[in-house]
Design a protein around this motif. Structure first.
Motif, PDB file in Angstrom:
ATOM      1  N   GLY A   1       0.790  -1.228   0.000  1.00 20.70           N
ATOM      2  CA  GLY A   1       0.000   0.000   0.000  1.00 20.70           C
ATOM      3  C   GLY A   1       0.816   1.269   0.000  1.00 20.70           C
ATOM      4  O   GLY A   1       0.275   2.372   0.072  1.00 20.70           O
ATOM      5  N   SER A   2       2.134   1.139  -0.101  1.00 17.75           N
ATOM      6  CA  SER A   2       2.968   2.341  -0.029  1.00 17.75           C
ATOM      7  C   SER A   2       2.993   3.109  -1.349  1.00 17.75           C
ATOM      8  O   SER A   2       3.542   4.200  -1.416  1.00 17.75           O
ATOM      9  N   GLY A   3       2.426   2.532  -2.401  1.00 21.04           N
ATOM     10  CA  GLY A   3       2.344   3.256  -3.674  1.00 21.04           C
ATOM     11  C   GLY A   3       3.323   2.780  -4.730  1.00 21.04           C
ATOM     12  O   GLY A   3       3.475   3.416  -5.770  1.00 21.04           O
ATOM     13  N   LYS A   4       3.959   1.644  -4.498  1.00 21.94           N
ATOM     14  CA  LYS A   4       4.975   1.147  -5.439  1.00 21.94           C
ATOM     15  C   LYS A   4       4.385   0.855  -6.822  1.00 21.94           C
ATOM     16  O   LYS A   4       4.935   1.288  -7.841  1.00 21.94           O
ATOM     17  N   SER A   5       3.276   0.130  -6.831  1.00 22.35           N
ATOM     18  CA  SER A   5       2.666  -0.197  -8.129  1.00 22.35           C
ATOM     19  C   SER A   5       2.210   1.069  -8.840  1.00 22.35           C
ATOM     20  O   SER A   5       2.414   1.229 -10.042  1.00 22.35           O
ATOM     21  N   THR A   6       1.574   1.936  -8.091  1.00 20.14           N
ATOM     22  CA  THR A   6       1.083   3.179  -8.683  1.00 20.14           C
ATOM     23  C   THR A   6       2.236   3.972  -9.289  1.00 20.14           C
ATOM     24  O   THR A   6       2.107   4.520 -10.386  1.00 20.14           O
ATOM     25  N   PHE A   7       3.336   4.002  -8.586  1.00 16.92           N
ATOM     26  CA  PHE A   7       4.528   4.691  -9.084  1.00 16.92           C
ATOM     27  C   PHE A   7       4.957   4.101 -10.432  1.00 16.92           C
ATOM     28  O   PHE A   7       5.159   4.818 -11.422  1.00 16.92           O
ATOM     29  N   LEU A   8       5.035   2.786 -10.474  1.00 21.33           N
ATOM     30  CA  LEU A   8       5.452   2.109 -11.709  1.00 21.33           C
ATOM     31  C   LEU A   8       4.460   2.369 -12.839  1.00 21.33           C
ATOM     32  O   LEU A   8       4.828   2.625 -13.981  1.00 21.33           O
ATOM     33  N   ARG A   9       3.177   2.316 -12.468  1.00 19.46           N
ATOM     34  CA  ARG A   9       2.131   2.499 -13.487  1.00 19.46           C
ATOM     35  C   ARG A   9       2.061   3.928 -13.998  1.00 19.46           C
ATOM     36  O   ARG A   9       1.615   4.170 -15.120  1.00 19.46           O
ATOM     37  N   CYS A  10       2.501   4.868 -13.171  1.00 18.90           N
ATOM     38  CA  CYS A  10       2.568   6.258 -13.642  1.00 18.90           C
ATOM     39  C   CYS A  10       3.661   6.409 -14.698  1.00 18.90           C
ATOM     40  O   CYS A  10       3.519   7.172 -15.653  1.00 18.90           O
ATOM     41  N   ILE A  11       4.755   5.680 -14.519  1.00 20.53           N
ATOM     42  CA  ILE A  11       5.882   5.842 -15.434  1.00 20.53           C
ATOM     43  C   ILE A  11       5.488   5.503 -16.865  1.00 20.53           C
ATOM     44  O   ILE A  11       5.880   6.178 -17.803  1.00 20.53           O
ATOM     45  N   ASN A  12       4.663   4.456 -17.038  1.00 20.41           N
ATOM     46  CA  ASN A  12       4.245   4.189 -18.417  1.00 20.41           C
ATOM     47  C   ASN A  12       2.800   4.630 -18.672  1.00 20.41           C
ATOM     48  O   ASN A  12       2.136   4.133 -19.578  1.00 20.41           O
ATOM     49  N   LEU A  13       2.346   5.545 -17.841  1.00 19.22           N
ATOM     50  CA  LEU A  13       1.052   6.215 -18.059  1.00 19.22           C
ATOM     51  C   LEU A  13      -0.160   5.293 -18.003  1.00 19.22           C
ATOM     52  O   LEU A  13      -1.204   5.614 -18.551  1.00 19.22           O
ATOM     53  N   LEU A  14      -0.023   4.151 -17.328  1.00 21.28           N
ATOM     54  CA  LEU A  14      -1.232   3.365 -17.050  1.00 21.28           C
ATOM     55  C   LEU A  14      -2.085   4.121 -16.038  1.00 21.28           C
ATOM     56  O   LEU A  14      -3.295   3.947 -15.968  1.00 21.28           O
ATOM     57  N   GLU A  15      -1.425   4.939 -15.225  1.00 26.30           N
ATOM     58  CA  GLU A  15      -2.135   5.884 -14.356  1.00 26.30           C
ATOM     59  C   GLU A  15      -1.710   7.282 -14.767  1.00 26.30           C
ATOM     60  O   GLU A  15      -0.554   7.490 -15.137  1.00 26.30           O
TER      61      GLU A  15
END
Ligand SMILES: Nc1ncnc2c1ncn2[C@@H]1O[C@H](COP(=O)(O)OP(=O)(O)OP(=O)(O)O)[C@@H](O)[C@H]1O
Ligand SMILES: [Mg+2]
Lengths: 216, 244
Positions: B41-55
């Protein structure tokens, strides 16, 4: 009045003529319905709000009115308003198409939504376009899920064609009614009609379930 | 030192009220392997997904090869062709055979003739040790094998950067090693990688740089030997103590 079951047999050739028409309408109708259902289902799964609403109105209208009324409206009311003629057969096929299309669109939407979002993301991360993702990843999987419901809808549509007798399409029920009015053999002929539908749908169910198994 | 290939500046992301990433800054150089660790829940996936604009980030910029990808009008598909992603749950296409999974995108994007792409796909399968499985359906493979196919599939696009989101977390423990081995080989071949992982061994041995995230912040980062041997932050210490 004494029943003469020989009429049940002798009406069969007449009913078979109607059966051809019934199947023609059902098959063309369901194909049209599938095309409509696919487009509307996609519209109902997409992000465009306006298209989503329009598609929603269509589904609501079809689901909220009986098929018989839809057929009457299509055959009598719309041509009168717009001043053109629509042959009964065409009206019948369109009625079945529009009607099954609404139900199929819900089947399509449900199937698309049941596909894991990860499938979409995987396609996206490989650089595929939305269209490519839909056609080569999502729809092939969704189609497999849809198949049993589509087969079911086909059977429903076959039975629904009997309602088209109200617009005078020469399908099986219409043929039976004509035969009754000229012979007054109500029980014998309608028994034959019921049996014909039952046998037809039993055979179709069997064939479709075989198809489903082959697709697994 | 060479220019950064991916650069993240002041990145923030919220889902509604929930702030998931707060003012993240980092950069990746070509050939670098970065591990991202931290509690759930610390935001690791979200961070990764932001890099390739999935988020889509709420604020901040992400730069790829000097171009700001978070700007309107940037070609997302170009980014996706060059930054690959490997998912925790593999996300293989279940209706396609192993080789077709690998060939699908290169075929659709017309990156070469069919035979050439097939040959290339077979080479990739060899690279992940699964040549013999080319015609299997993914459902018949073990999790570890599926993840290796997913890696081959990502490699088929010849990406310049690969993102991994907990690639071994869905695997039975005995299958983790084979996937980590493939990733280690990639790292040795010079692939630029950002890896979210709970495998502290991998983070310590293979990566050049470790980022520890908590509560949407980068709490600590540095060379693995420093972060693991002598964490400066109390929370890093606590986290490492809980996982090591
Ligand atoms: N699409 C979303 N909508 C709403 N909240 C989300 C969404 N994605 C993630 N979150 C929330 O954002 C927070 C961070 O999630 P994220 O998946 O980035 O964490 P993580 O560090 O990858 O965790 P884990 O180790 O469990 O994978 C979590 O509280 C999660 O519930
Ligand atoms: Mg995660």
């Amino acid at each position: 009045m004494e029943l003469q079951w020989s009429y049940t047999i002798s009406v069969i050739p007449t009913l078979l003529k109607g059966l051809k028409m019934t199947m023609l309408i059902a098959v063309l109708g369901i194909l049209l319905g599938f095309a409509i259902g696919l487009l509307v289902g996609l519209a109902r799964s997409g992000k465009n709000k306006i298209i989503y609403r329009i598609a929603g109105v269509y589904v609501a209208i079809i689901r909220g009115t009986p098929l018989m009324v839809q057929a009457l409206y299509l055959y009598f009311a719309i041509p009168m308003m717009l001043d053109f003629e629509l042959p009964a057969l065409s009206a019948g096929i369109i009625a079945i198409g529009l009607n099954s299309g609404a139900y199929i669109s819900e089947i399509v939407r449900g199937a698309i939504q049941s596909i894991d979002i990860g499938q979409h993301e995987a396609g996206e991360c490989l650089g595929l376009s939305k269209f490519q993702i839909m056609t080569s990843i999502i729809l092939p999987q969704a189609l497999k899920i849809m198949l049993p419901s589509l087969c079911n809808q086909f059977i429903i549509s076959v039975k629904d064609t009997s309602l088209l007798t109200v617009i005078g399409v020469a399908e099986m029920t219409h043929q039976a009614t004509q035969a009754v009015s000229s012979t007054f053999r109500t029980v014998e002929i309608y028994t034959a009609l019921a049996l014909m539908y039952f046998i037809l749908n039993t055979i179709l169910s069997f064939l479709l379930s075989k198809l489903e198994r082959r697709m697994k | 030192m060479s220019e950064a290939i991916v650069k993240v500046e002041n990145l923030s992301k919220a889902f509604g009220e929930l702030e998931v990433l707060r003012d993240i800054n980092m950069e990746v150089k070509e050939g670098e392997v970065i591990s991202v660790i931290g509690p759930s829940g610390s935001g690791k996936s979200t961070f990764l997904r932001c890099i390739n604009l999935l988020e889509t980030p709420n604020s901040g910029t992400i730069t790829y090869e000097g171009n700001i990808v978070t700007e309107k009008g940037y070609d997302r598909r170009k980014l996706h062709r060059e930054i690959g992603m490997v998912f925790q749950r593999f996300n293989l296409f279940p209706h396609k055979s192993v080789i077709d999974n690998i060939m699908l995108a290169p075929r659709k994007l017309k990156l070469g003739a069919k035979e050439e792409l097939r040959e290339q796909a077979m080479e990739l399968l060899a690279k992940v040790g699964l040549e013999s499985k080319a015609d299997e359906m993914p459902g018949n493979l073990s999790g570890g094998q599926q993840q290796r196919v997913a890696i081959a599939r990502a490699l088929a696009m010849k990406p310049k950067v690969l993102l991994f989101d907990e690639p071994t977390s869905a695997l039975d423990p005995e299958l983790v090693g084979e996937v980590l081995k493939v990733m280690q080989n990639l790292a040795e071949d010079g692939m630029t990688m950002i890896v979210v992982t709970h495998e502290m061994g991998f983070a310590r041995e293979v990566s050049d740089h470790v980022i520890f995230m908590e509560g949407g912040y980068i709490v600590e980062e540095g060379k693995p030997k420093d972060v693991f041997a002598a964490p400066r932050n109390e929370r890093t210490k606590k986290f490492l103590a809980s996982v090591l």
